[in-house]
Design a protein around this motif. Structure first.
Motif, PDB file in Angstrom:
ATOM      1  N   PHE A   1      -2.759  42.537 -61.765  1.00 33.30           N
ATOM      2  CA  PHE A   1      -3.284  41.314 -61.536  1.00 33.30           C
ATOM      3  C   PHE A   1      -2.506  40.341 -60.841  1.00 33.30           C
ATOM      4  CE2 PHE A   1      -4.997  37.124 -62.469  1.00 33.30           C
ATOM      5  CZ  PHE A   1      -6.227  37.010 -61.765  1.00 33.30           C
ATOM      6  N   VAL A   2      -1.371  40.029 -61.444  1.00 37.67           N
ATOM      7  CA  VAL A   2      -0.328  39.038 -60.938  1.00 37.67           C
ATOM      8  C   VAL A   2       0.333  39.642 -59.599  1.00 37.67           C
ATOM      9  CG1 VAL A   2       1.870  38.168 -61.551  1.00 37.67           C
ATOM     10  CG2 VAL A   2       0.261  38.355 -63.392  1.00 37.67           C
ATOM     11  N   VAL A   3       0.594  40.855 -59.361  1.00 39.26           N
ATOM     12  CA  VAL A   3       1.314  41.541 -58.175  1.00 39.26           C
ATOM     13  C   VAL A   3      -0.026  41.196 -56.962  1.00 39.26           C
ATOM     14  CG1 VAL A   3       2.211  43.370 -57.101  1.00 39.26           C
ATOM     15  CG2 VAL A   3       2.996  42.985 -59.517  1.00 39.26           C
ATOM     16  N   THR A   4      -1.309  41.505 -57.426  1.00 38.55           N
ATOM     17  CA  THR A   4      -2.254  41.418 -56.347  1.00 38.55           C
ATOM     18  C   THR A   4      -2.502  39.897 -56.012  1.00 38.55           C
ATOM     19  OG1 THR A   4      -3.140  43.251 -57.439  1.00 38.55           O
ATOM     20  CG2 THR A   4      -4.554  42.057 -55.861  1.00 38.55           C
ATOM     21  N   VAL A   5      -2.309  38.975 -56.923  1.00 35.84           N
ATOM     22  CA  VAL A   5      -2.781  37.619 -56.570  1.00 35.84           C
ATOM     23  C   VAL A   5      -1.457  37.115 -55.739  1.00 35.84           C
ATOM     24  CG1 VAL A   5      -2.769  35.284 -57.499  1.00 35.84           C
ATOM     25  CG2 VAL A   5      -4.190  37.371 -58.491  1.00 35.84           C
ATOM     26  N   ILE A   6      -0.323  37.427 -56.139  1.00 37.21           N
ATOM     27  CA  ILE A   6       1.094  37.040 -55.385  1.00 37.21           C
ATOM     28  C   ILE A   6       1.071  37.553 -53.861  1.00 37.21           C
ATOM     29  CG2 ILE A   6       3.433  37.038 -55.380  1.00 37.21           C
ATOM     30  CD1 ILE A   6       3.452  36.977 -58.330  1.00 37.21           C
TER      31      ILE A   6
ATOM     32  N   LYS B   1       5.180  52.679 -64.652  1.00 36.07           N
ATOM     33  CA  LYS B   1       4.363  52.134 -65.715  1.00 36.07           C
ATOM     34  C   LYS B   1       3.629  50.864 -65.184  1.00 36.07           C
ATOM     35  CE  LYS B   1       7.308  53.944 -69.376  1.00 36.07           C
ATOM     36  NZ  LYS B   1       8.216  53.638 -70.481  1.00 36.07           N
ATOM     37  N   LEU B   2       2.272  50.715 -65.721  1.00 32.47           N
ATOM     38  CA  LEU B   2       1.624  49.359 -65.359  1.00 32.47           C
ATOM     39  C   LEU B   2       0.662  49.012 -66.355  1.00 32.47           C
ATOM     40  CD1 LEU B   2       0.203  51.045 -61.950  1.00 32.47           C
ATOM     41  CD2 LEU B   2       2.028  49.519 -62.313  1.00 32.47           C
ATOM     42  N   THR B   3       0.291  47.781 -66.381  1.00 36.86           N
ATOM     43  CA  THR B   3      -0.528  47.064 -67.261  1.00 36.86           C
ATOM     44  C   THR B   3      -1.622  46.472 -66.266  1.00 36.86           C
ATOM     45  OG1 THR B   3       0.538  45.082 -67.519  1.00 36.86           O
ATOM     46  CG2 THR B   3       1.212  46.942 -69.096  1.00 36.86           C
TER      47      THR B   3
ATOM     48  N   TRP C   1      -5.656  44.083 -71.673  1.00 39.49           N
ATOM     49  CA  TRP C   1      -4.650  43.621 -70.601  1.00 39.49           C
ATOM     50  C   TRP C   1      -3.347  43.986 -70.645  1.00 39.49           C
ATOM     51  CZ3 TRP C   1      -5.970  41.261 -66.133  1.00 39.49           C
ATOM     52  CH2 TRP C   1      -7.497  40.705 -66.029  1.00 39.49           C
ATOM     53  N   THR C   2      -2.779  44.361 -71.810  1.00 35.11           N
ATOM     54  CA  THR C   2      -1.445  44.832 -72.156  1.00 35.11           C
ATOM     55  C   THR C   2      -1.346  46.264 -72.403  1.00 35.11           C
ATOM     56  OG1 THR C   2      -1.713  44.477 -74.679  1.00 35.11           O
ATOM     57  CG2 THR C   2      -0.750  42.537 -73.159  1.00 35.11           C
ATOM     58  N   HIS C   3      -2.403  47.019 -72.337  1.00 31.60           N
ATOM     59  CA  HIS C   3      -2.226  48.415 -72.501  1.00 31.60           C
ATOM     60  C   HIS C   3      -1.459  48.854 -71.266  1.00 31.60           C
ATOM     61  CE1 HIS C   3      -6.128  49.243 -75.252  1.00 31.60           C
ATOM     62  NE2 HIS C   3      -5.149  48.504 -75.752  1.00 31.60           N
TER      63      HIS C   3
END
Length: 288
Positions: free
Chosen positions: A42-47, A35-37, A14-16
């Motif tokens: 996941f957080v951006v998609t849910v929000i 840069k993404l993790t 989840w933090t890679h």
């Protein structure tokens, strides 16, 4: 030790860190990188999903756009629907009342008034005229007002009774009575024998409520008069008035005939009804 390594490997997934790069395909020049993790994606998609759902709900709830969505009705259409429903209820009540009225006319045409019908009319009259006054404390002003109204009603009742007493029937025809009024055989009329073509005249001022042909009684007419009175004329040769016509006492409305299955010769079958009750015409009219 192996279990701890597995848990750490799952957390690290989840933090890679990942890099999303946009390159120029011709020069391979880097135009944009991010840069993404897995966690922040996941957080951006849910929000984003929550915001999109909330925005859509707000647009549907507070803007006219909802009217274009299937299942949502226009407010004006809803108002019109409610108004039409009220009118439909009023029409249903009016139709029910008319059905009762025409049912009574049908009974008059058939000369069929049952004991149950008499009792029903009596019960309705009792309910309409009954009053139930209990636990009322009278004050002086009340008593004075009641006395004043009682005096006014007293004189109005006397005037109305006098007008009804002075109501006179005009002889529809002159001739010989071949069959008298007889409730035992359900003959609620008098049969007046006269020649074919003799004018039949209205017994009083009123409105024609029925004027048509019946297989049993031939050409038949019903006239409604003041004070709940109805006169019936059967077996006519032809009718000179139509439904809803206004007639005057003594005005020619038809001619004597010999029509219908129940006739035995040229005559007028004449009936008088008062508030649904048959009356003996000879008590009010001299046919000879």
């Amino acid at each position: 030790m192996a279990k701890k390594k597995k848990v750490r490997n799952k957390k690290s997934k989840w933090t890679h860190h990942y890099r999303m790069v946009v390159l120029n395909d011709d020069t391979f020049e880097e135009r944009f990188s991010l840069k993404l993790t897995r966690l922040n994606v996941f957080v951006v998609t849910v929000i984003s999903a929550i915001l999109l759902i909330g925005l859509t709900t707000a647009i549907i709830a507070f803007t006219p756009i909802r009217e274009y969505i299937p299942g949502y009705a226009n407010m004006s259409i809803r108002r019109d629907t409610i108004e039409l429903a009220k009118r439909a209820d009023s029409l249903e009540i009016a139709i029910r009342s008319n059905d009762q009225f025409y049912g009574r006319i049908k009974m008059l045409l058939n000369g069929d008034i049952t004991t149950e019908e008499y009792e029903r009319i009596d019960s309705i009259a009792k309910v309409e005229t009954s009053t139930d006054i209990t636990d009322i404390k009278l004050i002086k002003e009340d008593s004075l007002l009641r006395e004043e109204v009682a005096q006014a009603d007293r004189y109005s009742v006397i005037a109305g009774a006098k007008a009804k007493t002075n109501f006179v029937f005009f002889p529809p025809v002159k001739g010989t009575i071949s069959s008298n009024y007889d409730t035992e055989v359900k003959h609620y009329a008098v049969d007046v024998v006269t020649t074919i073509g003799t004018p039949i005249k209205a017994a009083a001022d009123g409105t024609v409520v029925f004027a048509s042909w019946s297989s049993e009684t031939g050409y038949t007419m019903l006239i409604e008069h003041p004070y709940g009175l109805i006169t019936v004329y059967k077996h006519a040769g032809n009718l000179l008035k139509e439904q809803n016509d206004q007639v005057l006492a003594g005005e020619v409305i038809a001619t004597v005939g010999n029509t219908g299955e129940l006739t035995t010769g040229p005559h007028l079958h004449f009936e008088i009804w008062s508030d649904g009750y048959p009356l003996d015409p000879t008590n009010f009219i001299n046919f000879e």
